[in-house]
Design a protein around this motif. Structure first.
Motif, short mmCIF file in Angstrom:
data_model
loop_
_atom_site.label_atom_id
_atom_site.label_comp_id
_atom_site.label_asym_id
_atom_site.label_seq_id
_atom_site.Cartn_x
_atom_site.Cartn_y
_atom_site.Cartn_z
N GLY A 156 27.73 43.99 -34.13
CA GLY A 156 27.83 42.67 -34.40
C GLY A 156 29.26 42.36 -35.22
N ILE A 157 29.74 43.33 -35.92
CA ILE A 157 30.80 43.38 -36.55
C ILE A 157 32.05 43.43 -35.73
N ILE A 158 31.78 44.31 -34.63
CA ILE A 158 33.07 44.79 -33.87
C ILE A 158 33.21 43.59 -32.83
N ALA A 159 31.78 42.92 -32.33
CA ALA A 159 31.89 41.85 -31.85
C ALA A 159 32.65 40.73 -32.26
N ALA A 160 32.36 40.54 -33.65
CA ALA A 160 32.89 39.26 -34.42
C ALA A 160 34.37 39.64 -34.45
#
Length: 167
Positions: A156-160
Motif C-alpha cells: 500500500g505504501i508503494i502504491a501510494a
C-alpha cells in the motif's frame, strides 16, 4: 513433445550429477573461501573502499532494492561514487549464508540473510565465477526482507508512492 524432451533432459542431468547444487554445501574449504570473499566485499563497502568494485566482474550485474536499480559494474560504481567519496557507503553483515557450486566449482552461487545499517533485515543472492586470480561477482541481487504479515501494508505504501506526481 518439447515438455517430455525437457523432462528427460532434466532427469538425465540429475542422474549424471550435473545438477551438482549440493557440492559446495558439503565442501567446507570452498564455503570458507566464499564466506571470506563475500564478507570482505561487504566490509569494503562498509569502509568505503573502492576495492569493492574490483571484486565485481567487468560484465557483472548488481540489482538493488529499487526497481530502477539494475546496474552494470561501471554504472553502479559511478552511481555509488558520492557514497564512497563521503566515506559513508552501506553496511551489510551476513547472519546466514548458504553456498552452492557447480561440479567443477568454477561457478558458485549463494543466498544470504543480512543485517543492514539503514534498511533493516535484507536478503540477497549472488553468483561468483572462480578465476585464476580468485573469485569475481557476476550477479548480485539485494532485496528487503518484508515479513508476510506486513506485506499488504508495504504494498500500500508503494502504491501510494507511485501515484505521486514524478519530480
Amino acid at each position: 513433445m518439447p515438455r517430455f524432451f525437457a523432462a528427460c533432459c532434466l532427469c538425465l542431468s540429475l542422474s549424471l550429477g550435473l545438477g551438482g547444487a549440493a557440492h559446495a554445501a558439503t565442501d567446507a574449504t570452498l564455503t570458507r573461501e566464499v564466506n571470506a570473499f563475500v564478507d570482505g566485499w561487504h566490509d569494503d563497502a562498509a569502509n568505503a573502499r573502492t576495492a569493492y568494485f574490483d571484486k565485481i566482474a567487468k560484465d557483472g550485474v548488481y540489482i538493488g532494492t529499487d526497481r530502477t536499480e539494475l546496474w552494470t559494474r561501471d554504472a553502479f560504481k559511478a552511481w555509488a561514487k558520492k557514497y564512497f567519496d563521503a566515506k559513508s557507503a552501506w553496511t551489510f553483515k551476513a547472519t546466514r549464508r548458504n553456498v552452492y557450486a557447480s561440479a567443477d566449482k568454477s561457478l558458485i552461487w549463494f543466498d544470504e540473510l543480512l543485517d543492514t545499517k539503514n534498511m533493516g533485515p535484507a536478503m540477497a543472492s549472488g553468483v561468483l565465477r572462480k578465476t585464476k586470480s580468485g573469485f569475481e561477482i557476476v550477479h548480485y541481487q539485494l532485496s528487503m526482507a518484508v515479513p508476510n504479515a506486513v506485506n499488504g501494508q508495504v504494498a500500500g505504501i508503494i502504491a501510494a508512492h507511485e501515484k505521486q506526481p514524478k519530480k
